[in-house]
Every structure is written in C-alpha cells, then in structure tokens.
Write an enzyme that holds these catalytic residues in place. Sequence first.
Site, PDB file in Angstrom:
ATOM      1  N   LYS A 175       0.924  -1.031  -0.085  1.00  0.00           N
ATOM      2  CA  LYS A 175      -0.027  -0.022   0.095  1.00  0.00           C
ATOM      3  C   LYS A 175       0.841   1.405  -0.052  1.00  0.00           C
ATOM      4  CE  LYS A 175      -4.287  -1.734   0.083  1.00  0.00           C
ATOM      5  NZ  LYS A 175      -5.099  -1.394  -1.013  1.00  0.00           N
TER       6      LYS A 175
ATOM      7  N   GLU B 121      -9.929   5.693   3.016  1.00  0.00           N
ATOM      8  CA  GLU B 121     -10.544   4.676   3.572  1.00  0.00           C
ATOM      9  C   GLU B 121      -9.981   3.500   3.841  1.00  0.00           C
ATOM     10  OE1 GLU B 121     -10.225   5.271   0.410  1.00  0.00           O
ATOM     11  OE2 GLU B 121      -9.368   3.261  -0.162  1.00  0.00           O
TER      12      GLU B 121
ATOM     13  N   SER C 219       1.763  -9.661  -0.899  1.00  0.00           N
ATOM     14  CA  SER C 219       1.646  -8.232  -0.775  1.00  0.00           C
ATOM     15  C   SER C 219       1.418  -7.700   0.523  1.00  0.00           C
ATOM     16  CB  SER C 219       0.038  -7.909  -1.412  1.00  0.00           C
ATOM     17  OG  SER C 219      -0.936  -8.603  -0.891  1.00  0.00           O
TER      18      SER C 219
END
Lengths: 404, 273
Positions: A97, A119, A386
């Site tokens: 991210k 969010e 990830s």
Amino acid sequence: MTSEQNLFDSVPDAHGRFGDYGGKYVAETLMSALAELERLYRRLSADADFQAELDADLTHYVGRPSPLYHAQRWSQQVGGAQIYLKREDLNHTGAHKVNNTIGQALLAKHMGKQRVIAETGAGQHGVATATIAARLGLECQVYMGEEDVRRQALNVYRMKLLGAEVIPVTSGSKTLKDAMNEAMRDWVTNVDDTFYIIGTVAGPHPYPELVRDFQCVIGREARAQSLAQTGRLPDALVACVGGGSNAIGLFHPFLKDESVAMYGVEAGGHGLATGEHAAPLTAGTPGVLHGNRTYLMQDEDGQILHTHSVSAGLDYPGVGPEHAWLKDIGRVNYVVADDDDALKAFHILTRVEGIMPALESSHALAYAAKLAAGMSPDQHIVVNLSGRGDKDIHTVAAIDGIEF
Amino acid sequence: MSRIAERFQQLAEQGRKALIPYVVAGDPGVAITVPLMHALVEAGADVIELGVPFSDPMSEGPTIQLAHERALANKVRLRDVLDMVREFRARDGDTPVLLMGYANPVERMGHAAFADAATGAGVDALLTVDIPPEEVAAVNAELHRVGMDNIFLIAPTTPSERIGLITAQASGFIYYVALKGVTGAGHLDIADVSAHLARIRETTDLPLAVGFGIKDAASARAVADVADGVVVGSALVQRLAESAGRQDDEAQTIAHAVELLAQIRRGIDGAPS
C-alpha cells in the site's frame, strides 16, 4: 509495435475508460477537483524532478527494491513449478500500500493540501496513509468500517500512534465500501483543503490510472529480478484481488509479454455457492459504484450486496475497472480461493518458509500452490506477497480457538 | 412541453416560486408514500422529488442516509417506486414527479427499460447524483426518446466553462447545490448562492432551483428571493424520522411532515418576487 501492445497502452482513454469500464461517476461538486488532480498528475508524471523525489522515497524510506525470493522448500513440497515470492511484505509499514500512498501524498504536497483522508479495510492502507501524513506533517483522518475496526484493532492503534484520527463508520454494512462512501462524503464537504488518498485502483478517473502507475514498481522490479535470477520471464503471475492494486501493480508491466499467464485471485469467502464471498469478477455483474463502472456484487435491483471474506482487505463488492477490462478481453484469468484455502496457505507458508503472509496474500498463495502443482519444475511462478500477516494474528487465533 | 416546463411556466406567469419537497420512496413505510405525496401537493408542493432507495447513497448526509436504510429495510426497489408513481398519477395528473437517485439501480434495470417503465408510470424526470454530463449520453438518449427531462446538478465548485456543458444537456430545470457537502449540511450563504445563480443565468433560460441546506420558512424565503424554486429534503425527512421514532400512525406522520411544508410554503409566498 503490434496492435496488442498498443491496446494495453491505450487505456484509460481521455475519459478515464478501460473499454466499457471506469469513467467518472461522481457528484458534480467533485468534478473540478478530479480535473485539477488529472492536470497535476499529467504534469508531474512527466516531470523528472517529481519522479526523482518519488524514487528517492521508495529507495530510502520504503526500502525498495523488495526482494524476489525463491521459496525453494515450499516449491519442493508443492511438487511442481518453482514459486518465487515478490516480498512486498518487507516494505516499510508491511504491505504494498505504501507505494501508492507515497505517490499520492507527494501529489497532495504539490497541490498545497494540508489534510489527507483515506478509507481502509484491513487497515494497511490507513496505516500507510497515516505514516506518510506523519512524515509530511499533514492532518490525517481515516474512515474505517466499525466491523473492520473490531477485526483490525492492532492497525487502528497503529494509526492512532501515528497521529491519525480513525473514524468508525456505522452506516450500511460497516466495512470497506461504507468507509469509502464516508470518505467521499468528507471529500465533497472539504474539497478545497483536502486530498483523498484512495487505496486501490478503483474510484473515479484518474485514480485507477495513478494508483496503477504508483504500484507498477512491483511488476517492473519483478520483471527485472526474474530476468536476472532465472534468465527469463516467469511463466505465470499470481496476485490476490480485492480492489486490485497489488495485482495490477504486478501484472501491468508484463501485459505485453504474451508468454506470461496471469491469475487474479478473488476472495471465495465461505464458497461461491453460499453467496457469502467477495468475488465480483468471478460471480458479479457490471454496474456503477464509487465513481466507476466495473463488476459488482449486486442484486437484480442494483443494490450492492454485503460481502464476506476472512480478510478485511478483500471484503469489497467492487473491483478496479482495469481488471474488469482485462477479464473481458481475456488477458488475465480471475479465479477464487476461499477462506479455508487462504487459512491453510497462511499456516503452510509460515511453517515451511518462516514467512507469515497477510490473509489477503494468502489467497494468492493458495491458488499458486494449486497452479504450481500442475506445472513442471523448470517453470516459474511469481506470487505477489502483498503484505505481512502480523495484523491477522488475532483473526487466525480466534479461528483456532485461542484467546489472548 | 413537459409537465415540469409547464409547471415552471405557470408559476412564472403567477409570479410564484416552485416548492419541491424531497422524500425517499418507502420511508418510513411503504404504504405512506402515495398519501404523503398527495398531502404534500395539498400543502403547496409544485414538483415532487422522490428518492429512489440505494444501498450506497454517497452524496447524502446522515438524515437521508437513514431514510434510504429504512426504505431498503422495507424492501422498496426501483420497480416499487415506479408503482408508487403510477398509483399517485391515478389521482393527480398535473404535479410533476422527479426521481432522484444513483446510477446503479437505473443501470441495472437498463436505460431503455427504465425510460419505458418510468414514463409509463407517469415519471417526468430523472436526477442521478453520480452521472455527470461526461457520462450521461447513454441514459439521456433513452430519456429523450420518451420525452423525460434530465435534471442536472450544478455545484459551487462548477467552473464557468462547465456550466455550458451541463446546461446544453439539461432540460426541465437546473438544480443548484447551495453548498459544498452532503445533503442536510451547513448554513446557507445567500449572497454566494445569488452570485452563482447569476453566473448560471448567463448561459441558460432554464428555471433554477436551489437545494441542500434549506431547513425552514426563513431560509426558504431567502432562497426564493433569488431562485425559481426551493428544494426541501433533509428537514422534511427528519420529520418523517421523528414520526418513525415515536411510532406515529400514518395520519400523524403525514400531519407532522406537512406542517413543515406548509410553513415553508408560506415563507416562500411571502418573499418578494
């Protein structure tokens, strides 16, 4: 250049469309902010100084490049293709991210915005946003579904420590989609001084494009690392798909490599047959939500359905519009792994390789094991690992019947 | 001429301003919507704006979000909303009805199927919050085929060059969003609204209605001074929520809502025109 090569460079078009998908389905109040963001992004993405600033942050703050690790022991156990893990879990803040939040925070800085909002589902994007906000001295508020606040208490506290305010969202299904609704409502109210850092390749144009571009560092590195380590391109790529940012980041730099097969793994939840899942590409239909046209989990009247996944980060009824397009043109295969598959993969990777994966990434691992088993030992698969699994320890423990 | 254009023309000839109440279809109950619509007309509504319940009403503040949730709990879907309009039309052939909602339920039904079903039920216009002019061509082609109006929003953040883009595709009236934010928020700055309306009037002769932030007779009167119409949403929906909370019967619920609308009507009519 072949027509196929042109095809992948042609999206999104000037209207932000990927074939029939994407676009800008937002209230009029936000249209000028999106146009401003698009103009700035066009300018900065072609600006060498901006790219140098971004690259320096990715190197010295995030710790890139992330390794491409040959999971030899696990590959042997699986008994097929060689499995390589793209270690996005080793990034600062523990997931892919941050590649995107760093990029968007730099855009916010160049726009002179003093406040960022985000969010979050699992909390990884919220943590990555809070982290960058702390570093740049920006005010930060993160919207998170009340249900996810409960499931991801560790990340909630992490965000608070970083100086962000976490706002629990109690409307609708109290998960990621509702957090996104609330972030949109905040943005429409505070559009003059606030930058909305969207965490995935969904939302109105230009977000799917710019988030993809920021995440493509994953695939660019993996492609170069594969060539350096194995002397050739991988035979297959596997990544989990919630909104789809880690998957598009891995896939996109390989789209023109026809020999590379791609698998996007959606959350099968309790199983597709139960209806309790989060697999819009596999089991949904096209519609409009959160600013873009894409595949959605919806009923016959166009109401968005509640989703279920053991991993909060995949618990979303939509998906990035580029994935919708890649599905329709047949370039990427979209498949599912259910909760049980993912949990098994979580335990196996932890025990066999000493790497504790996020439950999101565990969906990709589960499918990769199945895929590898049917391939030969001289073939290679790259799986996007990830995120790391520390945030999921409470969830896994609860399933195992353990209380702290 | 569409029912909406006709209504605004009549009002202009009479020197009056349009009062446009908004309620969500099926809130707080399924059976109340049609009688409530008639009662709103009797209390002075010129156009009825009927909200189509949606699971993710992104532009709504808390008051109207909850109304959508109540209506969905009552299992009210787009097809039910159309049935309500058809029932309303059986007794009222004159008052224009505008559906306000989000893109997805209309997309799901299909643009052509929606246009046919809506016009068949007696709906006059559609306002979709999340379909800006850049995305509207497909649905507009179908609305125009059946003679329905498409109502567009213009916001305080809309730059001048976009106003022409919007008014070129709009018909019926223009809905000016009086403040940056969600429905039911903030306080109105009438001077600011007036300046924006003047800017819009440079590019269109369509009537201009103003919504978001009109709570009572005084604010309605101030807006009516500078606009052609006044939309009242959250304040009215809040009345319905109050009735639902204390379990009023249908007559009490309607009376409580209509009381506010009548006050606002008197406020508007007191405004110099």
